[in-house]
Design a protein around this motif. Structure first.
Motif, short mmCIF file in Angstrom:
data_model
loop_
_atom_site.label_atom_id
_atom_site.label_comp_id
_atom_site.label_asym_id
_atom_site.label_seq_id
_atom_site.Cartn_x
_atom_site.Cartn_y
_atom_site.Cartn_z
N ASP A 17 5.79 -24.82 33.17
CA ASP A 17 5.32 -23.78 34.32
C ASP A 17 6.12 -22.84 34.18
OD1 ASP A 17 5.12 -23.34 37.19
OD2 ASP A 17 7.51 -23.79 37.80
N ARG A 18 5.83 -21.86 32.90
CA ARG A 18 6.04 -20.38 32.23
C ARG A 18 5.14 -19.84 32.02
NH1 ARG A 18 8.94 -21.86 26.38
NH2 ARG A 18 6.35 -22.48 26.27
N ILE A 19 5.35 -18.64 32.40
CA ILE A 19 4.94 -17.22 32.14
C ILE A 19 4.97 -15.70 31.31
CG2 ILE A 19 3.87 -14.75 33.54
CD1 ILE A 19 4.47 -16.71 36.60
N LEU A 20 3.71 -15.26 30.90
CA LEU A 20 3.73 -14.72 29.51
C LEU A 20 4.21 -13.37 29.94
CD1 LEU A 20 4.23 -15.03 25.86
CD2 LEU A 20 1.99 -13.99 26.50
N ARG A 107 8.79 -19.20 35.03
CA ARG A 107 8.02 -18.54 36.63
C ARG A 107 9.05 -18.48 37.65
NH1 ARG A 107 2.32 -19.35 38.41
NH2 ARG A 107 1.61 -20.54 37.23
N GLU A 108 10.12 -19.66 38.55
CA GLU A 108 10.78 -19.57 39.36
C GLU A 108 11.64 -18.38 39.53
OE1 GLU A 108 12.76 -22.14 36.38
OE2 GLU A 108 11.01 -22.14 37.73
N SER A 109 12.02 -17.93 37.97
CA SER A 109 13.04 -16.57 37.16
C SER A 109 12.39 -15.25 37.20
CB SER A 109 13.80 -17.12 36.24
OG SER A 109 12.90 -17.26 35.26
N LEU A 110 11.18 -14.91 37.68
CA LEU A 110 10.76 -13.77 37.52
C LEU A 110 10.62 -12.97 38.78
CD1 LEU A 110 7.95 -12.63 35.59
CD2 LEU A 110 6.50 -13.35 37.36
N ALA A 111 10.82 -12.91 39.63
CA ALA A 111 11.22 -12.19 40.09
C ALA A 111 13.13 -11.76 40.43
CB ALA A 111 11.33 -12.96 41.82
N ASP A 112 13.68 -12.43 39.45
CA ASP A 112 15.68 -12.18 38.88
C ASP A 112 14.87 -10.61 38.19
OD1 ASP A 112 15.84 -13.37 40.82
OD2 ASP A 112 16.54 -15.10 39.49
#
Length: 113
Positions: A17-20, A107-112
């Protein structure tokens, strides 16, 4: 005749659940972005996204899926088109490029960011 500029971005994700992402620097738009860039003249869109991701990250992606299109007019009147891709299939060794540092982010911290 209308001028058009074609570009693309690719969201590469993994099983954790990570994004590059890439922290771009020295460009007209600095900050976090997905890897991507301009489509070269005569280049297919899929070949372009595959090439750009490799150049900027060191990863060779497979089976990129077109999942969105964004377009706007530039100040000089050209239509600027961004093709948005995603894939969870990649191989290689992660490395940053001159365009910026690349790293994995939850992924959940991308918006931060």
């Amino acid at each position: 005749m209308e001028n058009a500029v074609f570009t693309m971005l690719c969201m590469v994700y993994d099983d954790n659940d990570r994004i590059l992402v890439q922290r771009r620097r020295g460009t007209s738009w600095d900050g976090l972005a997905f890897p991507g860039g301009h489509v070269e003249r005569g280049e297919s869109f899929v070949k372009s996204v595959t090439r750009e991701v490799y150049e900027e990250t060191g990863y060779r992606i497979k089976n990129p899926v077109l999942c969105g299109v964004k377009q706007f007019q530039t100040e000089c009147g050209a239509r600027y088109i961004v093709l948005l891709y995603k894939t969870g299939e990649f191989s290689g060794r992660l490395r940053s490029s001159d365009e910026g540092e690349v790293f994995w982010i939850a992924r959940e911290s991308l918006a931060d960011n």
